[in-house]
Enzyme design. Structure first.
Site, PDB file in Angstrom:
ATOM      1  N   SER A 246       1.895  -0.489   2.190  1.00 15.41           N
ATOM      2  CA  SER A 246       3.487  -0.336   2.307  1.00 15.41           C
ATOM      3  C   SER A 246       3.967  -1.638   1.871  1.00 15.41           C
ATOM      4  CB  SER A 246       3.783  -0.026   3.860  1.00 15.41           C
ATOM      5  OG  SER A 246       5.085   0.237   3.894  1.00 15.41           O
ATOM      6  N   ASN A 247       5.221  -2.394   2.472  1.00 14.27           N
ATOM      7  CA  ASN A 247       5.529  -3.680   2.222  1.00 14.27           C
ATOM      8  C   ASN A 247       6.269  -4.029   3.698  1.00 14.27           C
ATOM      9  OD1 ASN A 247       8.583  -2.851   1.993  1.00 14.27           O
ATOM     10  ND2 ASN A 247       7.553  -1.504   0.502  1.00 14.27           N
ATOM     11  N   ALA A 248       6.839  -5.428   3.395  1.00 14.86           N
ATOM     12  CA  ALA A 248       7.303  -6.107   4.586  1.00 14.86           C
ATOM     13  C   ALA A 248       8.711  -5.840   4.629  1.00 14.86           C
ATOM     14  CB  ALA A 248       7.058  -7.470   4.398  1.00 14.86           C
TER      15      ALA A 248
END
Ligand code: C5P
Length: 227
Positions: free
Chosen positions: A41-43
Site C-alpha cells: 500500500s502507501n502512506a
C-alpha cells in the site's frame, strides 16, 4: 473595478451559488494483498480526498466518496463506498460514474499488485523470495475514456520534473484538469498545489489548509467545468 471569475470570490460569497452537481470522489490508498495478512500500500491518509468531499457538500453538491482504508470521519451527507483493493475501487467507480457529473480522483492507487494472493499466511523459509507484480487498472484513465460530456480532474504527486510529468498525466488520462502536489502533502494538514487545465496552463497556485484548497478547487470546477 477588476472583474474576477466567480471562483475567485470563494469565501466572500455564499458557497451554494453554483448549480448542484453529483460528484464522484476517490480518496485514500488501495491495498494489494500478498497473502491474507500482508499487503502492499502507501502512506496516503486520505485527507485531501475527504477535504474535497467536505468542500463539495458545503457547496451544495451530492458526493459519492469511493474510499480506500483511512482513519477519518466520513463527511456528513456524502455517500461512502468503502473499498480495499484497486480492482474494487475500479469496479465501484465504473458502476457509479454514469450517474455523476464528474470525478475527482484524489486516491493514491497502487500501480502494481502481486500476480497471486497466497491463501493463509506465507511461511518464512530462510530463503529470499521473488514476488511478481502486475500493473493495476488505471481508474481515472478508464473514466476518462468513458466520460462523454462529464468532466474529470486528476491528481499528480511528483518529486522530479513535476510540471512536465503532471501535464503528461493530464493528457494520458484524458483529464480536464490536474492538481499537482508534492510529496510533502502526504499525511499533512496543509498542501501547496498547482492547478493545470487541459491547455497546459497553470490556472491557480494555492497554499494552505487542505480544506481551504478543496473549497477553491470545487468553486473552480463549478465555474469552469460544469455546464
Ligand atoms: O499514480 P499516478 O501519479 O498515476 O496518479 C495520477 C492520478 O491518477 C490520480 O488522480 C490518481 O488517483 C489516479 N489513478 C487512478 N488509478 C490508478 C493510478 C492512478 O485513478 N491505477
Amino acid at each position: 473595478m477588476e472583474r474576477l471569475p466567480l471562483w475567485a470570490y470563494y469565501g466572500r460569497v455564499d458557497l451554494k451559488t453554483s448549480i448542484a452537481m453529483k460528484i464522484l470522489i476517490t480518496a485514500g490508498p488501495t491495498r494489494e494483498y500478498l497473502d491474507d495478512v500482508r499487503f502492499l500500500s502507501n502512506a496516503s491518509s486520505g485527507r485531501m480526498g475527504y477535504a474535497i468531499a467536505q468542500a463539495a457538500i458545503d457547496a451544495g453538491h451530492e458526493v459519492v466518496l469511493v474510499s480506500g482504508p483511512v482513519a477519518l470521519p466520513v463527511p456528513a451527507g456524502c455517500e461512502l463506498v468503502s473499498v480495499e483493493g484497486t480492482r474494487d475501487m475500479y469496479d465501484a467507480c465504473l458502476a457509479r460514474f454514469a450517474e455523476c457529473d464528474g470525478v475527482i480522483a484524489a486516491a493514491a492507487v497502487c500501480d502494481y499488485g502481486p500476480r497471486e494472493r497466497t491463501s493463509g499466511k506465507r511461511i518464512k523459509t530462510g530463503q529470499s523470495i521473488t514476488i511478481e507484480l502486475v500493473e493495476m487498472p488505471d481508474i481515472i484513465a478508464e473514466l476518462g475514456r468513458q466520460k462523454g460530456p462529464r468532466w474529470s480532474v486528476g491528481f499528480a504527486l511528483e518529486a522530479q520534473d513535476p510540471h512536465r510529468r503532471a501535464v503528461e498525466k493530464l493528457h494520458k488520462k484524458n483529464c480536464d484538469a490536474i492538481v499537482l502536489n508534492r510529496t510533502t502533502a502526504i499525511g499533512a494538514d496543509d498542501n501547496s498545489i498547482e492547478l493545470i487545465d487541459s491547455t497546459d496552463t497553470t490556472v491557480a497556485k494555492w497554499t494552505g489548509r487542505k480544506i481551504d484548497i478543496a473549497h477553491r478547487l470545487i468553486a473552480w470546477i463549478a465555474a469552469t467545468l460544469a455546464d
